[in-house]
Design an enzyme around this catalytic site. Sequence first.
Site, PDB file in Angstrom:
ATOM      1  N   LYS A 190      -9.135   7.970 -15.425  1.00 13.70           N
ATOM      2  CA  LYS A 190      -9.509   8.158 -14.027  1.00 13.70           C
ATOM      3  C   LYS A 190      -9.342   9.643 -13.704  1.00 13.70           C
ATOM      4  O   LYS A 190      -8.314  10.241 -14.039  1.00 13.70           O
ATOM      5  CB  LYS A 190      -8.591   7.311 -13.137  1.00 13.70           C
ATOM      6  CG  LYS A 190      -8.744   7.568 -11.644  1.00 13.70           C
ATOM      7  CD  LYS A 190      -7.797   6.668 -10.862  1.00 13.70           C
ATOM      8  CE  LYS A 190      -7.914   6.920  -9.367  1.00 13.70           C
ATOM      9  NZ  LYS A 190      -7.113   5.961  -8.578  1.00 13.70           N
ATOM     10  N   ARG A 232      -1.079  -0.623  -2.572  1.00 12.78           N
ATOM     11  CA  ARG A 232      -0.603   0.186  -1.444  1.00 12.78           C
ATOM     12  C   ARG A 232      -0.066  -0.662  -0.305  1.00 12.78           C
ATOM     13  O   ARG A 232       0.471  -0.122   0.662  1.00 12.78           O
ATOM     14  CB  ARG A 232      -1.736   1.070  -0.919  1.00 12.78           C
ATOM     15  CG  ARG A 232      -2.292   2.033  -1.948  1.00 12.78           C
ATOM     16  CD  ARG A 232      -3.412   2.861  -1.360  1.00 12.78           C
ATOM     17  NE  ARG A 232      -4.164   3.560  -2.397  1.00 12.78           N
ATOM     18  CZ  ARG A 232      -5.254   4.284  -2.169  1.00 12.78           C
ATOM     19  NH1 ARG A 232      -5.715   4.406  -0.931  1.00 12.78           N
ATOM     20  NH2 ARG A 232      -5.882   4.884  -3.155  1.00 12.78           N
ATOM     21  N   GLU A 262     -11.086  -3.043  -7.768  1.00  7.65           N
ATOM     22  CA  GLU A 262      -9.747  -2.477  -7.914  1.00  7.65           C
ATOM     23  C   GLU A 262      -8.962  -2.701  -6.627  1.00  7.65           C
ATOM     24  O   GLU A 262      -9.244  -2.104  -5.598  1.00  7.65           O
ATOM     25  CB  GLU A 262      -9.829  -0.977  -8.213  1.00  7.65           C
ATOM     26  CG  GLU A 262      -8.470  -0.289  -8.307  1.00  7.65           C
ATOM     27  CD  GLU A 262      -8.581   1.223  -8.402  1.00  7.65           C
ATOM     28  OE1 GLU A 262      -7.615   1.900  -7.987  1.00  7.65           O
ATOM     29  OE2 GLU A 262      -9.615   1.727  -8.885  1.00  7.65           O
ATOM     30  N   THR A 283      -3.378   2.052  -8.275  1.00 12.58           N
ATOM     31  CA  THR A 283      -2.132   2.699  -7.856  1.00 12.58           C
ATOM     32  C   THR A 283      -0.944   2.120  -8.619  1.00 12.58           C
ATOM     33  O   THR A 283       0.130   1.899  -8.061  1.00 12.58           O
ATOM     34  CB  THR A 283      -1.909   2.600  -6.328  1.00 12.58           C
ATOM     35  OG1 THR A 283      -3.173   2.733  -5.653  1.00 12.58           O
ATOM     36  CG2 THR A 283      -1.029   3.736  -5.835  1.00 12.58           C
TER      37      THR A 283
END
Length: 220
Positions: free
Chosen positions: A135, A51, A47, A75
Amino acid sequence: MTSPLPPFPAASVLDLAPVVPVVVLTDAADAVPLARALVAGGLPAIEVTLRTPAAPAAIRAIAAEVPEAVVGAGTVITPEQVDACTADGARFLVSPGWTEALLEAMRGSGVPFLPGVSTTSEVVALLERGVREMKFFPAQAAGGTAYLSSLAGPLPQARFCPTGGIGPKTAPEYLALPNVGCVGGSWMVPADAVAARDWGRIEELARTAAGLRPSGGSGA
């Protein structure tokens, strides 16, 4: 024109490996050797979080040059990011939370996705919409294994990838729960090892993580 993504190699993101490395990259040039080290250590699902500005290029590089990896985007918080990440080659999507617009975009992406939850009501809302894999974030801060264990009784149809504050000592406790398929974490990609380009160290940390087994329970 974007090339079609290859078939997903498992029934679910949760079934690829016991641990999904959560990767933050500041230099896209590190993406390919890092991915190769993680795959060599037994962790094919990677993953890459959105960011940093380097994330899109990192996803593209891994998708193009490390076919044995299953690269995903983390994200993800907007529908626009969903479209961009899948165009870049992301084979799964992970969000820290969800909205109706984001969920609709992830549904339409054609790739597996894990919307983020931290409360029972959010889990129920996703189940109502036909989503069973999620998640759990931020895992430790949101109640950890005790919270997830309490959800297993009334909501056994929900499966989770808890992420946030999990390390090698606590991961087996999560994996022992019947409603946890895998955990997310970054302990096998420490910032100092990435900065030093110590891919051998990362491979060894990945190998240890891949060998984690629940201390009890099925973990299925």
